[in-house]
Scaffold this motif. Structure first.
Motif, PDB file in Angstrom:
ATOM      1  N   LEU A 263     -14.366  10.838 -12.328  1.00 52.97           N
ATOM      2  CA  LEU A 263     -14.978   9.598 -11.829  1.00 52.97           C
ATOM      3  C   LEU A 263     -14.156   9.121 -10.630  1.00 52.97           C
ATOM      4  N   TYR A 264     -14.800   9.055  -9.482  1.00 49.43           N
ATOM      5  CA  TYR A 264     -14.119   8.681  -8.239  1.00 49.43           C
ATOM      6  C   TYR A 264     -14.636   7.329  -7.751  1.00 49.43           C
ATOM      7  N   ALA A 265     -13.834   6.659  -6.933  1.00 49.27           N
ATOM      8  CA  ALA A 265     -14.309   5.429  -6.275  1.00 49.27           C
ATOM      9  C   ALA A 265     -13.834   5.460  -4.826  1.00 49.27           C
ATOM     10  N   ILE A 266     -14.736   5.098  -3.928  1.00 45.90           N
ATOM     11  CA  ILE A 266     -14.412   5.148  -2.485  1.00 45.90           C
ATOM     12  C   ILE A 266     -14.961   3.906  -1.782  1.00 45.90           C
ATOM     13  N   GLY A 267     -14.499   3.676  -0.558  1.00 45.25           N
ATOM     14  CA  GLY A 267     -14.994   2.537   0.221  1.00 45.25           C
ATOM     15  C   GLY A 267     -14.433   1.231  -0.323  1.00 45.25           C
ATOM     16  N   GLU A 268     -15.138   0.140  -0.007  1.00 42.78           N
ATOM     17  CA  GLU A 268     -14.574  -1.186  -0.312  1.00 42.78           C
ATOM     18  C   GLU A 268     -14.458  -1.470  -1.802  1.00 42.78           C
ATOM     19  N   CYS A 269     -15.181  -0.750  -2.661  1.00 47.90           N
ATOM     20  CA  CYS A 269     -15.047  -1.014  -4.112  1.00 47.90           C
ATOM     21  C   CYS A 269     -13.742  -0.447  -4.650  1.00 47.90           C
ATOM     22  N   SER A 270     -13.041   0.384  -3.873  1.00 52.26           N
ATOM     23  CA  SER A 270     -11.785   0.956  -4.353  1.00 52.26           C
ATOM     24  C   SER A 270     -10.610   0.248  -3.687  1.00 52.26           C
ATOM     25  N   SER A 271      -9.436   0.385  -4.282  1.00 51.63           N
ATOM     26  CA  SER A 271      -8.265  -0.288  -3.713  1.00 51.63           C
ATOM     27  C   SER A 271      -7.171   0.742  -3.484  1.00 51.63           C
ATOM     28  N   ILE A 272      -6.828   0.963  -2.216  1.00 52.29           N
ATOM     29  CA  ILE A 272      -5.799   1.974  -1.954  1.00 52.29           C
ATOM     30  C   ILE A 272      -5.048   1.759  -0.639  1.00 52.29           C
ATOM     31  N   TYR A 273      -5.749   1.473   0.463  1.00 55.88           N
ATOM     32  CA  TYR A 273      -5.074   1.530   1.771  1.00 55.88           C
ATOM     33  C   TYR A 273      -4.593   0.180   2.321  1.00 55.88           C
ATOM     34  N   HIS A 274      -5.138  -0.922   1.804  1.00 56.29           N
ATOM     35  CA  HIS A 274      -4.966  -2.183   2.538  1.00 56.29           C
ATOM     36  C   HIS A 274      -3.905  -3.123   1.980  1.00 56.29           C
TER      37      HIS A 274
ATOM     38  N   ALA B 182       0.872  -1.186   0.000  1.00 57.49           N
ATOM     39  CA  ALA B 182       0.000   0.000   0.000  1.00 57.49           C
ATOM     40  C   ALA B 182       0.906   1.232   0.000  1.00 57.49           C
ATOM     41  N   GLY B 183       0.443   2.333  -0.602  1.00 57.45           N
ATOM     42  CA  GLY B 183       1.247   3.546  -0.666  1.00 57.45           C
ATOM     43  C   GLY B 183       1.357   4.210   0.706  1.00 57.45           C
ATOM     44  N   ARG B 184       2.581   4.563   1.096  1.00 58.44           N
ATOM     45  CA  ARG B 184       2.811   5.135   2.425  1.00 58.44           C
ATOM     46  C   ARG B 184       2.045   6.452   2.615  1.00 58.44           C
TER      47      ARG B 184
END
Ligand code: FAD
Length: 545
Positions: A359-370, A76-78
């Motif tokens: 176009l944005y994506a947030i919450g569990e449908c997006s992939s960024i923090y985990h 995941a990105g720091r």
């Protein structure tokens, strides 16, 4: 000019975004098939992470960041993770302010419990119904803004496709379940908040509403997906008919112990392997160890005594009693790992924007923090934080000035509906969906290998080849028919990502590639080009700024 934001999905991520955007003076429309009370978010039990009192017991925001990066096996990105953890204390204060009732000590201090993979007790909770309490508070706040005319909430609405012109999103085609017709909604910004992909699998703790269609359709429309191979199996779920019921990690956070029975003697295998905090190892580790024992596994909390159980984990007590007739104050709970959470999803940059502008994506449908595995308690946090980040990004932007005419897309969609309604083919939709769920369960288990993955890809490719010849039985909703192709596409992309990663890391365990390899310390990106699924490793971190 007032910006118009269309939000798709009304779980914790979508509702937070609606409230935040309305609070910044934007005109918000939020749509979902069912009201927020039915979103998967209400199932969240154990809690939400935040370091509230830095330094009092040695915990710090840096430690939260390190635990998150380590749990995610360093992909995941720091910067994104730093933003998440730094925002966490303010998020808890905000949730409290809008009416979330956290469990507190008598002096009002929010209680925090231990959760897997974390060095300190930093999971804030509301009994074992944290998601329900947060959703309730969000609904109350959204209603207030609705009363002021700043938010419009609509249910009975599904996403059909995004309206995209010159690489810029300008709204969406929606399906109205009441009329069974398509309609277009133009907007300056679209935020997708449609949750995980649980319904792709047969045995899951999650909701059948989270079927991955939106991600699959957007993928076909040019959005990239990321890290789909990382699927978290929760180690402690109970078999209840066709469903898997979560036994919250809170039970282990309160001291619950996993064991199996050998010749009448209990073997506390996690403690034998990892010492005192063994039962609270990250979920991938616990699930794998459980599977490796080859035994029936039990969770024991009875030694806590009924009074403490009823004080700290009453919902776990009620669930076990109600669904399995088990009194956990005197009996152990039989537990098995099941599909629970999706670390992968729509690829977004640190502002939560996809590669399609606006176009944005947030919450569990997006992939960024985990990264490769999520820490329990970090996804509710990510759902709220991501919504705040996306709002801040939209706030900085000027409204799209395109006057978009959606007639062409609407007509194409209506034509497709006509075809589906008149199809006389012999492939029933629900049969294919059932086969898909079984395939995914069999081919993408806790451990995978190239033979199973290849078989899975071939099976899904076959279903895709017949997806335009399906029989839409009138007893079913047309949603099930038109969504089939997008769902199959999401499933195939997931299998292709799992096949491409030739190592084991976090929640992705390859029996044919058991080692973690340095060269794979990066996210998998998958894109779609005319039916081809292309994967690459994001070694340059293109999504991390
Ligand atoms: C049993 C369980 C317990 C959990 N416990 C915890 C916990 O203790 N702590 C923690 O941090 N996390 C927990 N999680 C994970 C956490 O609940 C989720 O990651 C989080 O709630 C996701 O929120 P969301 O808003 O992204 O998605 P969701 O709450 O799933 O909302 C998705 C929304 O999108 C809508 N939607 C879906 N498809 C479409 C479509 N095609 N068109 C229009 N709308 C659509 C849905 O109807 C819904 O309104 C748990 C998950 C489960 C399953």
């Amino acid at each position: 000019m007032m910006k118009k934001v269309l939000i798709i999905g009304s779980g914790i991520a979508g509702m937070t975004c609606a409230i935040e955007c309305a609070g910044k003076g934007m005109k918000v429309s939020i749509v979902s098939p069912y009201p927020s009370e039915r979103a998967q978010s209400v199932l969240a039990a154990g809690g939400i992470n935040a370091v509230l009192e830095c330094g009092t017991d040695g915990d710090s925001i840096n430690c939260h960041i390190e635990d998150t990066l380590k749990g995610g096996c360093y992909i995941a990105g720091r910067n994104a993770v730093r933003g998440l953890c730094e925002d966490a204390p303010d998020i808890i204060r905000w949730l409290e302010k809008i009416g979330t009732v956290f469990s507190t000590d008598t002096d009002g201090t929010i209680r925090q419990r231990a959760f897997g993979g974390q060095s300190y007790n930093r999971t804030c909770y509301c009994g074992a119904s944290t998601g329900k309490q947060i959703v309730t508070a969000l609904i109350m706040e959204a209603r207030r803004l609705e009363g002021l005319g700043m938010i419009e909430r609509r249910t009975g609405i599904d996403f059909y496709s995004a309206l995209i012109a010159d690489g810029e999103c300008c709204g969406a085609i929606l399906h109205n379940r009441r009329t069974e017709e398509l309609e277009a909604e133009c907007a300056d910004f679209v935020v997708v908040a449609t949750g995980g992909m649980n319904a792709l699998f047969r045995m899951t703790t999650g909701s059948s509403l989270c079927d991955g269609y939106a991600a699959g359709k957007l993928f076909e429309q040019g959005v990239e997906l990321k890290n789909l191979e990382f699927i978290q199996y929760h180690p402690t779920t109970m078999i209840t008919g066709q469903k898997r019921m979560l036994v919250s990690e809170a039970a282990r956070g309160e001291g619950g112990r996993l064991y199996y029975d050998e010749n009448g003697k209990r073997v506390y295998f996690m403690e034998e392997l990892f010492g005192k905090r063994g039962n609270l190892m990250p979920r991938d580790v616990v699930s794998k160890c459980m599977e490796e024992t080859g035994k029936d596994i039990f969770l024991d909390v009875s030694f806590l005594g009924k009074e403490r159980i009823m004080q700290r984990i009453p919902e776990v007590y009620e669930l076990c009693k109600k669904y399995r007739g088990i009194d956990i104050s005197s009996q152990s709970i039989p537990v098995v790992p099941s599909v629970h959470f999706f670390m992968g999803g729509i690829a977004v940059n640190n502002e939560h924007e996809t590669r399609i502008r606006n176009l944005y994506a947030i919450g569990e449908c997006s992939s960024i923090y985990h990264g490769a595995n999520r820490l329990g308690g970090n996804s509710l946090l990510a759902a709220v934080h991501g919504a705040r980040v996306a709002t801040a990004s939209i706030e900085k932007r000027s409204p799209g000035n395109k006057q978009y005419d959606p007639t062409q897309e609407l007509n194409a969609g209506r034509e497709r509906f006509k075809e589906l309604r008149s199809s006389k083919s012999s492939f029933p939709v629900m049969y294919i969906r059932d086969m898909l769920a079984q395939n995914m369960q069999d081919d993408l288990g806790i451990e995978r290998n190239s033979d199973r993955l290849r078989k899975g890809i071939d099976d899904i490719s076959y279903y895709l080849s017949i997806a335009d010849k399906i029989n839409y039985d009138n007893s079913e909703r047309i949603y099930y028919a038109y969504s089939l192709e997008g769902i199959l596409t999401a499933a195939k992309a997931t299998l292709v990502c799992a096949m491409s990663r030739e190592e084991s890391r976090g929640a992705h365990l390859r029996s044919d590639h058991p080692q973690t390899k340095d060269k794979w310390t990066a996210s998998t990106i998958i894109s779609y080009d005319n039916g081809a699924y292309n994967t690459k490793l994001d070694v340059e971190g293109i999504y991390e700024n």
